[in-house]
Design a protein around this motif. Structure first.
Motif, PDB file in Angstrom:
ATOM      1  N   GLY A  54       0.801  -1.215   0.000  1.00 27.81           N
ATOM      2  CA  GLY A  54       0.000   0.000   0.000  1.00 27.81           C
ATOM      3  C   GLY A  54       0.833   1.265   0.000  1.00 27.81           C
ATOM      4  N   GLU A  55       2.157   1.131   0.013  1.00 27.46           N
ATOM      5  CA  GLU A  55       3.056   2.288   0.050  1.00 27.46           C
ATOM      6  C   GLU A  55       3.503   2.624  -1.362  1.00 27.46           C
ATOM      7  OE1 GLU A  55       7.201   3.566   2.364  1.00 27.46           O
ATOM      8  OE2 GLU A  55       6.626   1.469   2.202  1.00 27.46           O
ATOM      9  N   TYR A  56       3.718   3.915  -1.634  1.00 26.97           N
ATOM     10  CA  TYR A  56       4.349   4.257  -2.901  1.00 26.97           C
ATOM     11  C   TYR A  56       5.571   5.131  -2.620  1.00 26.97           C
ATOM     12  CZ  TYR A  56       2.607   9.104  -3.042  1.00 26.97           C
ATOM     13  OH  TYR A  56       2.365  10.427  -2.773  1.00 26.97           O
ATOM     14  N   VAL A  57       6.560   4.973  -3.474  1.00 28.48           N
ATOM     15  CA  VAL A  57       7.824   5.687  -3.323  1.00 28.48           C
ATOM     16  C   VAL A  57       8.136   6.359  -4.646  1.00 28.48           C
ATOM     17  CG1 VAL A  57      10.285   5.444  -2.851  1.00 28.48           C
ATOM     18  CG2 VAL A  57       8.654   3.987  -1.654  1.00 28.48           C
ATOM     19  N   GLU A  58       8.502   7.627  -4.579  1.00 33.07           N
ATOM     20  CA  GLU A  58       8.929   8.351  -5.774  1.00 33.07           C
ATOM     21  C   GLU A  58      10.450   8.462  -5.757  1.00 33.07           C
ATOM     22  OE1 GLU A  58       5.072  11.193  -6.757  1.00 33.07           O
ATOM     23  OE2 GLU A  58       6.871  12.086  -5.864  1.00 33.07           O
ATOM     24  N   LEU A  59      11.083   7.908  -6.791  1.00 30.39           N
ATOM     25  CA  LEU A  59      12.540   7.865  -6.853  1.00 30.39           C
ATOM     26  C   LEU A  59      13.081   8.928  -7.792  1.00 30.39           C
ATOM     27  CD1 LEU A  59      13.049   3.991  -7.195  1.00 30.39           C
ATOM     28  CD2 LEU A  59      12.980   5.364  -5.095  1.00 30.39           C
ATOM     29  N   ARG A  60      14.147   9.615  -7.322  1.00 28.40           N
ATOM     30  CA  ARG A  60      14.895  10.539  -8.177  1.00 28.40           C
ATOM     31  C   ARG A  60      15.996   9.774  -8.872  1.00 28.40           C
ATOM     32  NH1 ARG A  60      15.462  16.158  -7.221  1.00 28.40           N
ATOM     33  NH2 ARG A  60      16.874  15.973  -8.990  1.00 28.40           N
ATOM     34  N   GLY A  61      16.294  10.143 -10.094  1.00 28.56           N
ATOM     35  CA  GLY A  61      17.354   9.484 -10.837  1.00 28.56           C
ATOM     36  C   GLY A  61      18.399  10.455 -11.327  1.00 28.56           C
ATOM     37  N   GLY A  62      19.474   9.879 -11.889  1.00 28.70           N
ATOM     38  CA  GLY A  62      20.511  10.699 -12.485  1.00 28.70           C
ATOM     39  C   GLY A  62      21.566  11.143 -11.490  1.00 28.70           C
ATOM     40  N   ARG A  63      22.332  12.149 -11.882  1.00 29.17           N
ATOM     41  CA  ARG A  63      23.458  12.609 -11.073  1.00 29.17           C
ATOM     42  C   ARG A  63      22.962  13.281  -9.794  1.00 29.17           C
ATOM     43  NH1 ARG A  63      25.359  17.758 -11.187  1.00 29.17           N
ATOM     44  NH2 ARG A  63      27.523  17.038 -11.231  1.00 29.17           N
ATOM     45  N   PRO A  72      28.345  -1.386  -1.460  1.00 30.57           N
ATOM     46  CA  PRO A  72      27.553  -2.335  -2.256  1.00 30.57           C
ATOM     47  C   PRO A  72      26.274  -1.719  -2.809  1.00 30.57           C
ATOM     48  CG  PRO A  72      27.426  -2.869   0.087  1.00 30.57           C
ATOM     49  CD  PRO A  72      28.473  -1.829  -0.055  1.00 30.57           C
ATOM     50  N   GLU A  73      25.776  -0.674  -2.162  1.00 30.56           N
ATOM     51  CA  GLU A  73      24.573  -0.002  -2.671  1.00 30.56           C
ATOM     52  C   GLU A  73      25.006   1.080  -3.652  1.00 30.56           C
ATOM     53  OE1 GLU A  73      22.642   1.479   0.802  1.00 30.56           O
ATOM     54  OE2 GLU A  73      21.785  -0.466   1.349  1.00 30.56           O
ATOM     55  N   LYS A  74      24.724   0.871  -4.907  1.00 34.60           N
ATOM     56  CA  LYS A  74      25.135   1.842  -5.919  1.00 34.60           C
ATOM     57  C   LYS A  74      24.242   3.079  -5.831  1.00 34.60           C
ATOM     58  CE  LYS A  74      26.172   2.444 -10.818  1.00 34.60           C
ATOM     59  NZ  LYS A  74      26.088   1.881 -12.182  1.00 34.60           N
ATOM     60  N   ARG A  75      24.841   4.230  -5.520  1.00 33.96           N
ATOM     61  CA  ARG A  75      24.071   5.463  -5.368  1.00 33.96           C
ATOM     62  C   ARG A  75      24.496   6.550  -6.352  1.00 33.96           C
ATOM     63  NH1 ARG A  75      20.907   5.589  -0.821  1.00 33.96           N
ATOM     64  NH2 ARG A  75      21.211   3.855   0.633  1.00 33.96           N
ATOM     65  N   PHE A  76      25.765   6.560  -6.729  1.00 34.90           N
ATOM     66  CA  PHE A  76      26.239   7.582  -7.662  1.00 34.90           C
ATOM     67  C   PHE A  76      26.115   7.079  -9.096  1.00 34.90           C
ATOM     68  CE2 PHE A  76      28.567   8.910  -3.806  1.00 34.90           C
ATOM     69  CZ  PHE A  76      28.251  10.264  -3.794  1.00 34.90           C
ATOM     70  N   ASP A  77      25.566   7.945  -9.960  1.00 34.16           N
ATOM     71  CA  ASP A  77      25.414   7.604 -11.373  1.00 34.16           C
ATOM     72  C   ASP A  77      26.563   8.169 -12.199  1.00 34.16           C
ATOM     73  OD1 ASP A  77      24.013   6.321 -13.370  1.00 34.16           O
ATOM     74  OD2 ASP A  77      22.807   8.069 -13.895  1.00 34.16           O
ATOM     75  N   GLU A  78      27.431   8.977 -11.546  1.00 35.96           N
ATOM     76  CA  GLU A  78      28.504   9.646 -12.270  1.00 35.96           C
ATOM     77  C   GLU A  78      29.748   8.759 -12.328  1.00 35.96           C
ATOM     78  OE1 GLU A  78      26.474  12.812  -9.676  1.00 35.96           O
ATOM     79  OE2 GLU A  78      26.621  10.645  -9.820  1.00 35.96           O
ATOM     80  N   PRO A  79      30.299   8.509 -13.509  1.00 36.04           N
ATOM     81  CA  PRO A  79      31.506   7.681 -13.611  1.00 36.04           C
ATOM     82  C   PRO A  79      32.689   8.277 -12.858  1.00 36.04           C
ATOM     83  CG  PRO A  79      30.909   8.649 -15.750  1.00 36.04           C
ATOM     84  CD  PRO A  79      29.775   8.914 -14.827  1.00 36.04           C
ATOM     85  N   GLU A  80      32.728   9.628 -12.747  1.00 42.63           N
ATOM     86  CA  GLU A  80      33.824  10.259 -12.009  1.00 42.63           C
ATOM     87  C   GLU A  80      33.837   9.810 -10.553  1.00 42.63           C
ATOM     88  OE1 GLU A  80      32.543  13.135 -15.269  1.00 42.63           O
ATOM     89  OE2 GLU A  80      31.583  11.776 -13.845  1.00 42.63           O
ATOM     90  N   LEU A  81      32.654   9.658  -9.949  1.00 41.82           N
ATOM     91  CA  LEU A  81      32.574   9.231  -8.550  1.00 41.82           C
ATOM     92  C   LEU A  81      32.897   7.750  -8.404  1.00 41.82           C
ATOM     93  CD1 LEU A  81      31.950  10.894  -5.982  1.00 41.82           C
ATOM     94  CD2 LEU A  81      31.541  12.060  -8.142  1.00 41.82           C
ATOM     95  N   THR A  82      32.530   6.965  -9.412  1.00 43.43           N
ATOM     96  CA  THR A  82      32.921   5.552  -9.399  1.00 43.43           C
ATOM     97  C   THR A  82      34.436   5.434  -9.364  1.00 43.43           C
ATOM     98  OG1 THR A  82      30.936   4.943 -10.636  1.00 43.43           O
ATOM     99  CG2 THR A  82      32.755   3.364 -10.634  1.00 43.43           C
ATOM    100  N   GLN A  83      35.124   6.274 -10.134  1.00 44.55           N
ATOM    101  CA  GLN A  83      36.584   6.268 -10.159  1.00 44.55           C
ATOM    102  C   GLN A  83      37.160   6.696  -8.806  1.00 44.55           C
ATOM    103  OE1 GLN A  83      38.659   5.217 -12.490  1.00 44.55           O
ATOM    104  NE2 GLN A  83      40.499   5.810 -11.332  1.00 44.55           N
ATOM    105  N   VAL A  84      36.562   7.706  -8.191  1.00 50.10           N
ATOM    106  CA  VAL A  84      37.011   8.182  -6.874  1.00 50.10           C
ATOM    107  C   VAL A  84      36.902   7.066  -5.839  1.00 50.10           C
ATOM    108  CG1 VAL A  84      36.402   9.734  -4.961  1.00 50.10           C
ATOM    109  CG2 VAL A  84      36.557  10.624  -7.292  1.00 50.10           C
ATOM    110  N   ILE A  85      35.800   6.343  -5.878  1.00 46.80           N
ATOM    111  CA  ILE A  85      35.593   5.243  -4.925  1.00 46.80           C
ATOM    112  C   ILE A  85      36.612   4.130  -5.155  1.00 46.80           C
ATOM    113  CG2 ILE A  85      34.003   3.380  -4.294  1.00 46.80           C
ATOM    114  CD1 ILE A  85      31.709   5.422  -4.718  1.00 46.80           C
ATOM    115  N   GLN A  86      36.886   3.814  -6.413  1.00 47.02           N
ATOM    116  CA  GLN A  86      37.868   2.763  -6.724  1.00 47.02           C
ATOM    117  C   GLN A  86      39.259   3.154  -6.231  1.00 47.02           C
ATOM    118  OE1 GLN A  86      37.338   2.326 -10.955  1.00 47.02           O
ATOM    119  NE2 GLN A  86      35.651   0.856 -10.737  1.00 47.02           N
TER     120      GLN A  86
END
Length: 669
Positions: A108-117, A617-631
């Motif tokens: 019975g719950e609804y969630v509105e998700l934001r996407g992108g950077r 493990p929870e992917k939150r950033f959509d920006e490849p630059e941040l993926t590189q920073v984390i690596q």
């Protein structure tokens, strides 16, 4: 006709999947789709699986802004929560947009998700997203509210029961079961032997060693063999469970009248106390803040905590040796200065009382208040002030996983009316008073490790592995934070204009520091450098510092003679009157010892669901630059882990509490 491809991922924790019906509505700048059921052949939304679905629209929706997710019952099945990890949408134009969810969704719950950077408020370019952002924060501020922990103490969340917590910030069922099983397993062993609740006293040291028939670690056994030795005692103030209090002594406090004659036998031949002070080889441990803590009545028995002082000498072999102990702040005939040359049991008792006071300060301030409850302040402020699309929410929220849940348990099981710390020399009220005093004295520089080390004059003392590992971790975290912050905040003006960020730090200052300007904590940010330093401190506190003051509790506290939570007899006021029998009578009885042992075994346990520092493990950033920073962050932590392992292989007593693989990303135990 336009088609949107959806990859819907379900979490991999137990019971993450659902039988319920799930539907989505896509909302774009040029319109929205029909509500569409996500239904493939066979069972959808299985634990750890990703399903691929199609949503069709008559034409493109323009820029895709939101994904509305709804869950409805399947037949007459009972409530069946679903953990939605992510939804990745590929638009007709070929853009792949990540919509992070990482939360449980109820029927019975609804969630509105934001996407992108990730987006700051000033970066928003569509009125629907601005409205969504404001609506989200209004809801979160009504859900997450502040409440004082106690009079004169910092505020924490207003939740009273674990069941009140939103599902996405609770423990997983698996970890809850694992903690319960850890407690039950050791508790049943003690109960089977009739030790639970026993009022019998330990007869002697060999009798106390019965503890090792039930549980042990390599380090706890080492402690039991070496607890009497002065060099091991000294090493614990550098690399034990409370490693941030000792400081270099530039002059003796006037209330600690140690003379040359007293300590000359314990210094290098031909040396003097004053010359060793001048060389920087004398160190001081001072628990003056415990002075005047009210006497605690425990089962009708009046107990006393000793606000003592201990003088240490770094000898030519680079061993830190205790050379003088005074158990109360004001010198008097009934407050003698104990020396290593005194009767052996007098000296042991003096050291035991210092370590008891240290344990009270460690648990109440350096463990509970500075990491758990300040961690909760940072968590609640983040949940209240940042929408999930904010870059700092995405950066910080993995470091707050399960913190509210574990702290609710701590409120009840540790410092609640029937909490385990009733079985301590100061009791619950004493612990709260120690926290209260320490909060008034807390400074920003004291929780920033480089400044903390410098202020205590501990930059060059050898064999201080907490400092060595901690400073390297601070630097690695700082570099990681700098890369992330500078990506989203190109200038100081961007920091100043971020109203959500300014609201965040204002709440931390108001509810965490009680608006104490003397603390030096910021109440606003004016530059990128200020922001980087603060975020570094927050992540360091809830990961590295918590590991330093938490993980070794079983190792150092299980052997009660090394550090007792509860001492029954008053401290000695004269010399030459003690014996081993005196020491055994002073210790907690069998039932008290095993009750504390079950607790510290739980707190120091290794659990399968641990997420180590740097793992996201929870992917939150959509920006490849941040993926590189984390690596890059992960790579630096890996290199440090190899370096620590190599050093430890050469040590008789390894220091591995700050090995990156042993540091949890958040305060969650």
């Amino acid at each position: 006709m336009a088609e949107y491809k959806l990859q819907v991922s379900t979490g991999d924790m137990p019971s993450a999947g659902t039988w319920d019906h799930v539907s989505v509505t896509l909302i774009g700048s040029d319109g929205e789709s029909e509500k569409t059921d996500l239904d493939n052949f066979g069972k959808d939304f299985c634990t750890g699986k990703t399903g691929i679905y199609t949503v069709k629209t008559s034409s493109s929706l323009g820029k895709l802004l939101l994904v509305k997710v709804e869950k409805d019952p399947f037949l007459f099945f009972p409530e069946d929560e679903w953990y939605c990890s992510t939804i990745e949408v590929t638009t007709p134009e070929g853009d792949a947009i990540l919509f992070s969810c990482h939360r449980w969704i109820s029927r019975g719950e609804y969630v509105e998700l934001r996407g992108g950077r990730a987006m700051k408020f000033l970066d928003e370019d569509h009125h629907l997203l601005m409205e969504h952002r404001k609506k989200e924060l209004t809801l979160k501020k009504s859900l997450y509210q502040w409440k004082p922990l106690a009079e004169g103490l910092l505020h924490t969340s207003s939740f009273e029961q674990e069941s009140e917590l939103p599902a996405e910030i609770r423990f997983s069922e698996a970890k809850t079961d694992e903690i319960h099983d850890t407690n039950k397993r050791l508790g049943l062993k003690f109960k089977f032997k009739g030790m639970v609740g026993s009022t019998e006293k330990w007869e002697n040291v060999d009798d106390l060693k019965r503890l090792f028939k039930f549980e042990k670690t390599t380090m706890s056994e080492y402690v039991a063999e070496h607890w009497k030795e002065d060099d091991f005692y000294g090493s614990q103030f550098l690399n034990g469970i409370n490693p941030t209090l000792i400081k270099r002594c530039s002059e003796l406090p006037p209330n600690f009248p140690v003379t040359e004659e007293m300590v000359k036998p314990f210094l290098a031949e031909g040396s003097s106390l004053m010359s060793e002070i001048g060389k920087g080889n004398i160190f001081l441990y001072d628990q003056k803040k415990l002075d005047g803590i009210p006497t605690y009545l425990y089962n009708g028995e009046s107990l006393t905590v000793t606000p003592g002082l201990c003088l240490f000498y770094l000898n030519p072999e680079n061993k830190l040796m205790p050379i003088a102990i005074q158990l109360h702040q004001q010198p008097s005939e009934k407050n003698p200065i104990f020396l290593p040359s005194d009767l052996e049991t007098d000296w042991l008792l003096a050291k035991i009382y210092i370590k008891n006071a240290d344990a009270m300060d460690h648990e109440s301030v350096h463990h509970l208040m500075n990491t758990h409850f300040m961690g909760e302040v940072y968590t609640v402020a983040t949940l209240r002030c940042f929408p999930v699309i904010h870059p700092l929410y995405k950066l910080l929220i993995p470091h707050f996983k399960s913190t509210l849940y574990i702290n609710l348990r701590a409120h009840t099981s540790l410092i609640g009316p029937d909490g385990i710390f009733k079985i301590s020399t100061v009791g619950i009220e004493g612990m709260i008073e120690i926290m209260r005093r320490s909060l008034r004295e807390m400074t920003y520089s004291s929780v920033c490790l480089p400044e903390n080390i410098a202020a205590r004059g501990m930059e060059s003392i050898p064999n201080y592995y907490y400092r060595d590992d901690g400073l390297k971790l601070w630097s690695i975290i700082n570099s990681f934070v700098r890369a992330a912050v500078e990506y989203y905040y190109p200038s100081d003006a961007d920091v100043c204009k971020d109203t959500e960020l300014q609201d965040w730090i204002r709440e931390i200052f108001t509810y965490g520091l009680l608006s104490n300007k003397a603390s030096g904590f910021p109440s606003s940010f004016h530059s990128i450098e200020e922001l980087i330093r603060f975020i570094t401190m927050v992540i360091f506190t809830v990961s590295v510092q918590h590991a330093a003051v938490n993980s070794g509790q079983f190792d150092f506290y299980y052997w009660t003679l090394n550090a007792a939570f509860l001492l029954h007899k008053p401290p000695p006021t004269t010399k030459g009157q003690s014996s081993m029998e005196t020491i055994m009578e002073t210790l907690p009885n069998v039932g008290e010892t095993v009750a504390i042992s079950v607790l510290i075994n739980q707190l120091s346990g290794d659990y399968s669901s641990v997420i180590p520092l740097g793992q996201y493990p929870e992917k939150r950033f959509d920006e490849p630059e941040l993926t590189q920073v984390i690596q890059e962050f992960q790579a630096e932590l890996s290199y440090l882990g190899e370096e620590i392992a190599k050093r430890n292989s050469q040590l008789e007593v390894p220091y591995d509490y700050l090995h990156p693989s042993r540091i949890e990303n958040s305060v969650s135990i």
